[in-house]
Scaffold this motif. Structure first.
Motif, PDB file in Angstrom:
ATOM      1  N   ASP A  28       0.844  -1.195   0.000  1.00  0.00           N
ATOM      2  CA  ASP A  28       0.000   0.000   0.000  1.00  0.00           C
ATOM      3  C   ASP A  28       0.883   1.251   0.000  1.00  0.00           C
TER       4      ASP A  28
ATOM      5  N   SER B 130       0.198   4.237   0.399  1.00  0.00           N
ATOM      6  CA  SER B 130      -0.175   5.308   1.334  1.00  0.00           C
ATOM      7  C   SER B 130       0.668   5.281   2.605  1.00  0.00           C
TER       8      SER B 130
ATOM      9  N   ARG C 283       7.082   8.770  -2.400  1.00  0.00           N
ATOM     10  CA  ARG C 283       6.187   7.694  -2.842  1.00  0.00           C
ATOM     11  C   ARG C 283       6.498   7.279  -4.273  1.00  0.00           C
TER      12      ARG C 283
END
Length: 81
Positions: free
Chosen positions: A48, A50, A59
């Motif tokens: 994930d 996030s 990211r």
């Protein structure tokens, strides 16, 4: 007069090692007040994105590395010590 054009490949000159990427992602997480290790473990285990801040493009950088390759490199480095 003959002119020869030299091709410049920017992608090669801007490639970072996995170690450099991990260090930059860790630093971005810490700067944003997160526990960098916990967040990176969460990302590696779950996939994930996030878990990783978008601050300083962290990211995007970490998502360019295949997670299997990331775990493999971490294990190689750990076992080499």
């Amino acid at each position: 007069m003959e002119r020869k054009t030299i091709m410049f490949d920017a992608s090669k000159s801007q490639q970072k090692t996995t170690r450099e990427i991990l260090a930059e992602v860790y630093q971005a997480l810490e700067e944003r007040g997160y526990n960098g290790i916990d967040q990176m473990v969460g990302y590696i285990l779950s996939g994930d994105p996030s878990y990783i801040t978008s601050f300083n493009n962290a990211r995007t950088m970490i998502s360019r590395i295949d997670r299997d390759d990331l775990v493999e490199e971490i294990l190689r480095d750990y076992l080499a010590r």
